[in-house]
Design a protein around this motif. Structure first.
Motif, mmCIF file in Angstrom:
data_model
loop_
_atom_site.group_PDB
_atom_site.id
_atom_site.type_symbol
_atom_site.label_atom_id
_atom_site.label_comp_id
_atom_site.label_asym_id
_atom_site.label_seq_id
_atom_site.Cartn_x
_atom_site.Cartn_y
_atom_site.Cartn_z
ATOM 1 N N LEU A 60 52.772 -48.786 1.304
ATOM 2 C CA LEU A 60 53.756 -47.734 1.618
ATOM 3 C C LEU A 60 55.026 -48.347 2.200
ATOM 4 O O LEU A 60 56.136 -47.973 1.834
ATOM 5 N N GLY A 115 53.514 -43.525 -1.737
ATOM 6 C CA GLY A 115 54.796 -44.146 -1.399
ATOM 7 C C GLY A 115 55.960 -43.579 -2.201
ATOM 8 O O GLY A 115 57.104 -43.561 -1.746
ATOM 9 N N GLN A 403 56.154 -45.899 7.969
ATOM 10 C CA GLN A 403 55.016 -46.607 7.361
ATOM 11 C C GLN A 403 54.780 -47.943 8.058
ATOM 12 O O GLN A 403 53.642 -48.356 8.267
#
Length: 472
Positions: A60, A115, A403
């Motif tokens: 991510l 993502g 992230q």
């Protein structure tokens, strides 16, 4: 293709994107509750098993900055379709339960889908809803971003105890399939496609930078800092990130426009969001291990015990969203961090192998009561500072750091947990396993409490004034 900023039915479009993001973020921590089961099934130690979470977050962190570029190259529908198909493939692969390597690859593929979907969701919501309605909508977005990882251990605890951990992925795959069939027709193209030049060096630097940094943090759970496996990727990662930032500032069309950080309230809001996510994800990997390993509850019971804390979040998020439009971010963030600090202080003073479980439940509820007040207002206040043309860059920068925070939180929590156990064993060589595990968890909470204090100090600097003038 011209700018098309009208969504036919913005509410259903936002719902589909949020549900997709929810499944992906649920996957972020769903395996935390199953780590002990996965460790037994594949005969692997905790630091290896934690790569299922850290690896997911690593992907991510690498992908989200690239997403800002992808949103300028592909239509909203193309990105959502791609994200859902990739997520479905990853979940199905992980569900096969062949061996640890296949499980990890499935996780990483699913992370690619998440993502892509996360930044698209944030960007679309900012485009299709007017500023005055944004507090409520971002309250629901905040609910998705914080509830999905937080509720992961609860839902997965029930799934593991009744069906087995591979069903976490079968259920996710089924939901992705439903979203593809039912949801995709409702997605309209709202982003402007400008097809900027793709700068391969920027992509390379950001991948090496974020990848090296998080890899180093995660490896610290298995290796000492003096190990080449830790310091080399850390140094390479930091150098790559510095070069990435320098390059972005010099480019006419940067991959991520770092000029968003020239808006001071955006920078501060992003920092507070970063710290909040760090706290959420480090707590959500430690508490399931503590409840199962030290207090000896089953996965299902441990999951249920975390439910009241998640319920606080679900009830509070829309409420905070509504009140945010009236009061702004400052009061919420200050009050929130006071509660976060109280929750962490209770954890620090009560965690042991014999703690009455109600104290843990109450501390977790207080913690989430506070976190609900810090995350959404900080995020909305930050993005409201930016002119419209910087929304995609702002949400990409913020998402990337979220992230990184998640991956760093997970990696640091496991590292401190491991070293806390080692330190306790030196002083008490004959200690029982639950006592050792509790000592490791307690040690990690010193770090989480420290982070909460930094967040509280940051919240004092939020300005009351909420900028709503936009560059139209």
């Amino acid at each position: 293709m011209g700018t098309q900023l009208e969504a036919k039915n913005p509410k259903s479009m936002a719902f589909i994107l949020m549900l997709g993001a929810f499944i992906g973020l649920f996957g972020e921590t769903a395996l935390n509750m199953a780590l002990t089961n996965v460790m037994e099934d594949f005969s692997i130690p905790a630091p290896t098993a934690q790569w299922l979470t850290t690896g997911y977050l690593l992907v991510l962190a690498i992908l989200v900055p690239i997403s800002a570029l992808l949103m300028k190259w592909f239509s909203t529908r193309q990105l959502v379709l791609g994200a859902l198909v990739i997520s479905l493939a990853g979940a199905a692969l992980a569900a096969l339960d062949i061996n640890f390597a296949v499980l990890l690859i499935g996780r990483l593929v699913q992370a690619v889908g998440t993502g892509l979907l996360l930044p698209v969701m944030l960007n679309v919501v900012l485009i299709i809803f007017p500023v005055q309605k944004r507090g409520v909508v971002m309250g629901i977005v905040g609910l998705v971003i914080t509830t999905a990882p937080a509720i992961g251990p609860t839902l997965s605890g029930v799934i593991i105890s009744t069906l087995g951990w591979s069903y976490i992925f079968w259920i996710s795959a089924l939901l992705y399939l439903l979203l593809l069939v039912i949801g995709l027709p409702k997605i309209t193209n709202v982003s402007e496609i400008t097809k900027p030049k793709i700068d391969v060096l920027s992509i390379l630097l950001s991948t090496v930078g974020f990848g090296g940094f998080i890899f180093a943090l995660a490896t610290m759970a298995e290796e000492p800092f003096s190990s080449v496996k830790v310091w080399l990727p850390l140094i390479v990662g930091i150098i790559a990130l510095i070069l990435f930032c320098i390059r972005q500032m010099k480019m006419a069309q940067p991959m991520i426009n770092l000029r968003v950080f020239k808006f001071s309230m955006f920078t501060l809001g992003t920092l507070i969001m970063f710290l909040s996510i760090l706290i959420i994800l480090s707590t959500s990997i430690l508490l399931p291990m503590y409840l199962k390993g030290a207090l000896l509850f089953s996965a299902a019971i441990a999951g249920v015990l975390l439910l009241p804390g998640n319920a606080v979040n679900v009830v509070m998020s829309p409420l905070v969203g509504k009140l945010f439009d009236k009061f702004g971010a400052r009061y919420f963030a200050i009050m929130g961090f006071i509660f976060v600090l109280i929750g962490n202080m209770i954890f620090l003073t009560t965690i042991s192998a014999t703690t009455p479980v109600w104290q843990i439940v109450v501390a977790f509820m207080i913690l989430f009561f506070g976190l609900t007040m810090t995350t959404m207002p900080a995020q909305t206040n930050a993005l409201n500072q930016l002119p419209r043309e910087l929304y995609a860059d702002g949400s990409a920068a913020m998402n990337t750091l979220n992230q990184v925070a998640g991956a760093a939180g997970t990696a640091i929590a496991i590292t401190l947990f491991t070293s806390g156990q080692t330190g306790y064993l030196v002083n008490f060589p004959n200690a029982a396993q639950p006592e050792i595990l509790a000592a490791g968890v307690k040690y990690a909470f010193y770090f989480i409490t420290g982070i909460s204090a930094v967040g509280f100090i940051g919240s004092l600097f939020i300005k009351k004034k909420q900028l709503t003038e936009k560059a139209h």
